[in-house]
Motif scaffolding. Sequence first.
Motif, PDB file in Angstrom:
ATOM      1  N   ALA A   1       0.839  -1.212   0.000  1.00 51.63           N
ATOM      2  CA  ALA A   1       0.000   0.000   0.000  1.00 51.63           C
ATOM      3  C   ALA A   1       0.868   1.255   0.000  1.00 51.63           C
ATOM      4  CB  ALA A   1      -0.921  -0.006   1.228  1.00 51.63           C
ATOM      5  N   SER A   2       1.989   1.191   0.775  1.00 48.72           N
ATOM      6  CA  SER A   2       2.904   2.336   0.757  1.00 48.72           C
ATOM      7  C   SER A   2       3.497   2.531  -0.621  1.00 48.72           C
ATOM      8  CB  SER A   2       4.005   2.120   1.793  1.00 48.72           C
ATOM      9  OG  SER A   2       4.938   3.182   1.753  1.00 48.72           O
ATOM     10  N   ALA A   3       3.859   1.374  -1.274  1.00 48.52           N
ATOM     11  CA  ALA A   3       4.386   1.475  -2.639  1.00 48.52           C
ATOM     12  C   ALA A   3       3.335   2.032  -3.581  1.00 48.52           C
ATOM     13  CB  ALA A   3       4.874   0.098  -3.088  1.00 48.52           C
ATOM     14  N   GLU A   4       2.048   1.626  -3.361  1.00 47.68           N
ATOM     15  CA  GLU A   4       0.962   2.141  -4.220  1.00 47.68           C
ATOM     16  C   GLU A   4       0.828   3.662  -4.057  1.00 47.68           C
ATOM     17  OE1 GLU A   4      -3.502   0.663  -5.312  1.00 47.68           O
ATOM     18  OE2 GLU A   4      -3.021   0.914  -3.177  1.00 47.68           O
ATOM     19  N   THR A   5       0.956   4.115  -2.779  1.00 46.24           N
ATOM     20  CA  THR A   5       0.885   5.578  -2.555  1.00 46.24           C
ATOM     21  C   THR A   5       2.042   6.298  -3.236  1.00 46.24           C
ATOM     22  OG1 THR A   5      -0.201   5.212  -0.437  1.00 46.24           O
ATOM     23  CG2 THR A   5       0.822   7.360  -0.767  1.00 46.24           C
ATOM     24  N   ASP A   6       3.255   5.705  -3.124  1.00 45.07           N
ATOM     25  CA  ASP A   6       4.412   6.304  -3.803  1.00 45.07           C
ATOM     26  C   ASP A   6       4.206   6.313  -5.305  1.00 45.07           C
ATOM     27  OD1 ASP A   6       5.536   6.632  -1.337  1.00 45.07           O
ATOM     28  OD2 ASP A   6       6.805   4.828  -1.459  1.00 45.07           O
ATOM     29  N   LEU A   7       3.560   5.251  -5.824  1.00 42.32           N
ATOM     30  CA  LEU A   7       3.305   5.181  -7.270  1.00 42.32           C
ATOM     31  C   LEU A   7       2.403   6.325  -7.717  1.00 42.32           C
ATOM     32  CD1 LEU A   7       3.474   3.727 -10.004  1.00 42.32           C
ATOM     33  CD2 LEU A   7       1.541   2.295  -9.277  1.00 42.32           C
ATOM     34  N   HIS A   8       1.313   6.516  -6.952  1.00 41.49           N
ATOM     35  CA  HIS A   8       0.404   7.608  -7.327  1.00 41.49           C
ATOM     36  C   HIS A   8       1.100   8.965  -7.258  1.00 41.49           C
ATOM     37  CE1 HIS A   8      -2.730   4.774  -7.672  1.00 41.49           C
ATOM     38  NE2 HIS A   8      -3.073   4.680  -6.367  1.00 41.49           N
ATOM     39  N   GLU A   9       1.871   9.181  -6.194  1.00 43.89           N
ATOM     40  CA  GLU A   9       2.578  10.476  -6.069  1.00 43.89           C
ATOM     41  C   GLU A   9       3.618  10.632  -7.161  1.00 43.89           C
ATOM     42  OE1 GLU A   9       4.174  10.576  -2.188  1.00 43.89           O
ATOM     43  OE2 GLU A   9       2.241  10.924  -1.179  1.00 43.89           O
ATOM     44  N   GLY A  10       4.323   9.508  -7.491  1.00 39.42           N
ATOM     45  CA  GLY A  10       5.314   9.577  -8.562  1.00 39.42           C
ATOM     46  C   GLY A  10       4.679   9.886  -9.897  1.00 39.42           C
ATOM     47  N   GLU A  11       3.492   9.293 -10.156  1.00 39.23           N
ATOM     48  CA  GLU A  11       2.807   9.588 -11.426  1.00 39.23           C
ATOM     49  C   GLU A  11       2.414  11.062 -11.495  1.00 39.23           C
ATOM     50  OE1 GLU A  11      -0.389   6.866 -11.428  1.00 39.23           O
ATOM     51  OE2 GLU A  11       0.771   5.200 -12.311  1.00 39.23           O
ATOM     52  N   ARG A  12       1.938  11.594 -10.348  1.00 39.98           N
ATOM     53  CA  ARG A  12       1.586  13.030 -10.353  1.00 39.98           C
ATOM     54  C   ARG A  12       2.836  13.896 -10.540  1.00 39.98           C
ATOM     55  NH1 ARG A  12      -1.954  11.308  -6.207  1.00 39.98           N
ATOM     56  NH2 ARG A  12      -0.459  11.944  -4.593  1.00 39.98           N
ATOM     57  N   ALA A  13       3.945  13.521  -9.853  1.00 37.55           N
ATOM     58  CA  ALA A  13       5.182  14.287 -10.016  1.00 37.55           C
ATOM     59  C   ALA A  13       5.692  14.193 -11.437  1.00 37.55           C
ATOM     60  CB  ALA A  13       6.231  13.781  -9.024  1.00 37.55           C
ATOM     61  N   LEU A  14       5.564  12.955 -12.046  1.00 36.94           N
ATOM     62  CA  LEU A  14       6.007  12.790 -13.432  1.00 36.94           C
ATOM     63  C   LEU A  14       5.197  13.673 -14.365  1.00 36.94           C
ATOM     64  CD1 LEU A  14       7.736  11.354 -15.534  1.00 36.94           C
ATOM     65  CD2 LEU A  14       6.031   9.502 -15.574  1.00 36.94           C
ATOM     66  N   ALA A  15       3.884  13.704 -14.148  1.00 37.10           N
ATOM     67  CA  ALA A  15       3.040  14.560 -14.994  1.00 37.10           C
ATOM     68  C   ALA A  15       3.434  16.029 -14.839  1.00 37.10           C
ATOM     69  CB  ALA A  15       1.569  14.363 -14.621  1.00 37.10           C
ATOM     70  N   ALA A  16       3.721  16.428 -13.575  1.00 42.69           N
ATOM     71  CA  ALA A  16       4.131  17.827 -13.353  1.00 42.69           C
ATOM     72  C   ALA A  16       5.452  18.113 -14.043  1.00 42.69           C
ATOM     73  CB  ALA A  16       4.241  18.105 -11.856  1.00 42.69           C
ATOM     74  N   LEU A  17       6.426  17.151 -13.969  1.00 36.05           N
ATOM     75  CA  LEU A  17       7.706  17.356 -14.649  1.00 36.05           C
ATOM     76  C   LEU A  17       7.520  17.440 -16.151  1.00 36.05           C
ATOM     77  CD1 LEU A  17      10.089  15.008 -12.645  1.00 36.05           C
ATOM     78  CD2 LEU A  17      10.201  17.494 -12.776  1.00 36.05           C
ATOM     79  N   GLU A  18       6.660  16.565 -16.700  1.00 33.02           N
ATOM     80  CA  GLU A  18       6.427  16.598 -18.151  1.00 33.02           C
ATOM     81  C   GLU A  18       5.802  17.931 -18.565  1.00 33.02           C
ATOM     82  OE1 GLU A  18       4.045  13.186 -18.750  1.00 33.02           O
ATOM     83  OE2 GLU A  18       5.737  11.787 -18.932  1.00 33.02           O
ATOM     84  N   ARG A  19       4.861  18.442 -17.709  1.00 35.92           N
ATOM     85  CA  ARG A  19       4.264  19.754 -18.026  1.00 35.92           C
ATOM     86  C   ARG A  19       5.323  20.861 -17.916  1.00 35.92           C
ATOM     87  NH1 ARG A  19       0.076  17.717 -14.841  1.00 35.92           N
ATOM     88  NH2 ARG A  19       0.752  18.968 -13.060  1.00 35.92           N
ATOM     89  N   ALA A  20       6.204  20.779 -16.898  1.00 34.65           N
ATOM     90  CA  ALA A  20       7.254  21.795 -16.755  1.00 34.65           C
ATOM     91  C   ALA A  20       8.190  21.778 -17.946  1.00 34.65           C
ATOM     92  CB  ALA A  20       8.033  21.554 -15.459  1.00 34.65           C
ATOM     93  N   VAL A  21       8.535  20.534 -18.450  1.00 33.80           N
ATOM     94  CA  VAL A  21       9.396  20.446 -19.636  1.00 33.80           C
ATOM     95  C   VAL A  21       8.701  21.077 -20.835  1.00 33.80           C
ATOM     96  CG1 VAL A  21      10.468  18.848 -21.251  1.00 33.80           C
ATOM     97  CG2 VAL A  21      10.693  18.463 -18.799  1.00 33.80           C
ATOM     98  N   ALA A  22       7.392  20.789 -20.996  1.00 33.22           N
ATOM     99  CA  ALA A  22       6.654  21.357 -22.134  1.00 33.22           C
ATOM    100  C   ALA A  22       6.565  22.880 -22.018  1.00 33.22           C
ATOM    101  CB  ALA A  22       5.257  20.743 -22.196  1.00 33.22           C
ATOM    102  N   ASP A  23       6.247  23.367 -20.784  1.00 40.46           N
ATOM    103  CA  ASP A  23       6.155  24.829 -20.605  1.00 40.46           C
ATOM    104  C   ASP A  23       7.508  25.494 -20.831  1.00 40.46           C
ATOM    105  OD1 ASP A  23       3.524  24.488 -20.009  1.00 40.46           O
ATOM    106  OD2 ASP A  23       3.797  24.577 -17.815  1.00 40.46           O
ATOM    107  N   GLY A  24       8.591  24.886 -20.314  1.00 36.11           N
ATOM    108  CA  GLY A  24       9.912  25.470 -20.522  1.00 36.11           C
ATOM    109  C   GLY A  24      10.284  25.514 -21.983  1.00 36.11           C
ATOM    110  N   THR A  25       9.947  24.439 -22.714  1.00 33.01           N
ATOM    111  CA  THR A  25      10.245  24.424 -24.160  1.00 33.01           C
ATOM    112  C   THR A  25       9.476  25.531 -24.867  1.00 33.01           C
ATOM    113  OG1 THR A  25      10.588  22.030 -24.016  1.00 33.01           O
ATOM    114  CG2 THR A  25      10.259  22.977 -26.203  1.00 33.01           C
ATOM    115  N   ALA A  26       8.194  25.731 -24.486  1.00 28.20           N
ATOM    116  CA  ALA A  26       7.401  26.795 -25.108  1.00 28.20           C
ATOM    117  C   ALA A  26       7.966  28.172 -24.756  1.00 28.20           C
ATOM    118  CB  ALA A  26       5.941  26.684 -24.648  1.00 28.20           C
ATOM    119  N   GLN A  27       8.385  28.337 -23.492  1.00 31.17           N
ATOM    120  CA  GLN A  27       8.963  29.618 -23.094  1.00 31.17           C
ATOM    121  C   GLN A  27      10.274  29.891 -23.818  1.00 31.17           C
ATOM    122  OE1 GLN A  27       9.324  29.707 -18.852  1.00 31.17           O
ATOM    123  NE2 GLN A  27       7.137  29.423 -18.489  1.00 31.17           N
ATOM    124  N   LEU A  28      11.066  28.830 -24.026  1.00 29.70           N
ATOM    125  CA  LEU A  28      12.300  29.019 -24.799  1.00 29.70           C
ATOM    126  C   LEU A  28      11.992  29.491 -26.194  1.00 29.70           C
ATOM    127  CD1 LEU A  28      14.440  25.929 -23.696  1.00 29.70           C
ATOM    128  CD2 LEU A  28      14.909  28.337 -23.228  1.00 29.70           C
TER     129      LEU A  28
END
Length: 671
Positions: free
Chosen positions: A378-405
């Motif tokens: 269950a702890s791993a499942e919680t880490d998985l969900h948080e990691g997926e959200r963090a991954l989505a945020a990182l992917e959005r940050a990469v996309a936003d940074g590329t657009a800003q560049l």
Amino acid sequence: MKLHRLDVTGFGPFREHQSVDFDAFDGDGVFLISGRTGAGKSSILDGVSFALYGTVPRYEGGERRLRSDHSFLGDPTEVRLEFTAGDRRLRVTRAPEYDRPAKRGGGMTTEPPRAELEELVGDVWVGQAAKPREVGLLLDEILGLNAQQFQQVILLAQNRFSRFLLATAGERQTLLRTLFGTRRFESYRDELEMRRRDAQKAVDTAGEHARTLLEVAEQLIDQHALGGDEERAVDLTGRRAEASTALQRAQYRLDTRVHDRARAQAALTESEAALAEATAQAERLAQLAAAREELTAREAEAPRIDEERARLARARAAEALRAPVEAAHRTEAERADAAKAADETGRAWSAAGGRDDDDLAAVIDGLTGDLALWSAAASAETDLHEGERALAALERAVADGTAQLAELDAQQALVPAERERIDSALVAARAQAVRRPDLVAERDAVADRLAAAREVATLSPQADEAEAAYVRANAASAAATAAVTTLLQRRLAGHAGELAAGLVDGEPCAVCGSTSHPRPADAAPDPVTDEDLAAAEALRDREAEAERRAGAVARELRDALSVVAARAAGGEPGDLAARLEEAEAEVTAAAAAERAVVSLEAQRAELDELAALAAKERESLAARVSTDTQRVAAERATLAALRAQVDAARGDHASVARRNAAGRARPDQAR
């Protein structure tokens, strides 16, 4: 005034240059000018009068007669006088009007009258005036006498002596007042007279004030019966004595009243003390009565208080048994709740598939081990969900940074064109702004010319009118002078008739001494009296003064007009007004260009600063995008391992958390 030197050339009987050194006679005191008739004795005095005032008593109105009859056509005529007035050493040079050969074209031309006044400053003669009228005005201020007064007192001509003696008292008083400076004593007399009137007025005011005060005092005396039986005085001294006596009586009455008031004040103080003592005793008696009433009320409540005390004792005895009774009630309630919970738990275990003969301890141990594994998953499942959200945020940050560049690159591509536009506008604005001082100077010059042109338009008619008035005054003055000359000539012509009228046969003639009078002259049909001469001379002086004032006004307006005309430089008000509007517009445009230069320079500096900041920001953003891209790859690998662990622990349930929740209820039920 002291004469030092007189130089004459072509003047009176002197054709050649002649010089009279008056300083040579300083040691002699009084000296005599003597010589044969016609030798030029009076001409020396004429030269002094002509140098100072431009006139000669013997030839009034006839300056052309001043030139020597012995002079050739080309000879000059000039008089120069050096003198001291006050502490100033002056030199005046004059020349009358005369005819001389023309320098070009042959014939004759008129040499205009000349005059020049110089002052010795140190060892150098400095010019003070260079025109006859200006010299005359300046000498009038320096000498303090006009020509008529000077020729009546200082330089009395032969034909003026009798006129001075026969002058009226008013005329001689005016002359002597000017000559001897009696205005100071007249001012003393006027000042003393004014002080006398002021002192008399002060005395009258003080007397009136004293009488008013005495009247008020007498009214008070009558009102308060302070007077005596004797009859009241009339003079101020007696009235003052009566007022003083009444004042003493009033003072005695006042002392008596003050003594009575002090005794009354002492009696009042004693009465107030007795009243305060009586008031305090009355208050104490009232308090005693109130205390007695309160004691009676408390004694009536004594039985009820005894009952309340007994009730309180019983309540304190019952308080010791309250705790055991409350504990027994709580225990009974807890026993009922436990029996109810036991029934409910048994039914729940049966409903979950449990049997009454199950080894509950083994069941609890097995479920406890599974729950430990599921909790980790269950702890791993919680880490998985948080990691997926963090991954989505990182992917959005990469996309936003590329657009800003991309956006920063696009903006930096526009900077060179904007910088070139600002530089071009800055060059144009500086070129226009640098002309502002010249444009302001030109505008001020045009404004000054416009003001001068308007002054020219205003002063021109005034100057014309002043010149016309000067011409009229000049003509009137000349006519008055000619009238005086005519009267003098008629008076001289009629002198023989006047003398003949006084001849008596057998008595000697006052002129030749003869006792026979064979051919006495006839009396003039219209004799000239002293009153006629005095009136004509007064009119001549008034007209001369009017001419002087009109000339001064005309000269002032002429000078002012020449000054403003020079400033206007021939410009017309309408043209200059239009040019001033254009100059104002140009100055306004130049001022706007100056403000534009400041604004464009600020824009250029801001653009450079923004470009530098954008470059720095792009560098930082590119580094951040690169870091986030690497983190995305690492996060994806980590999430893949967690996802495999969670899938294995989930089983048939929707999530590890639900399987864990479902498995946790069984150990609790078993327990």
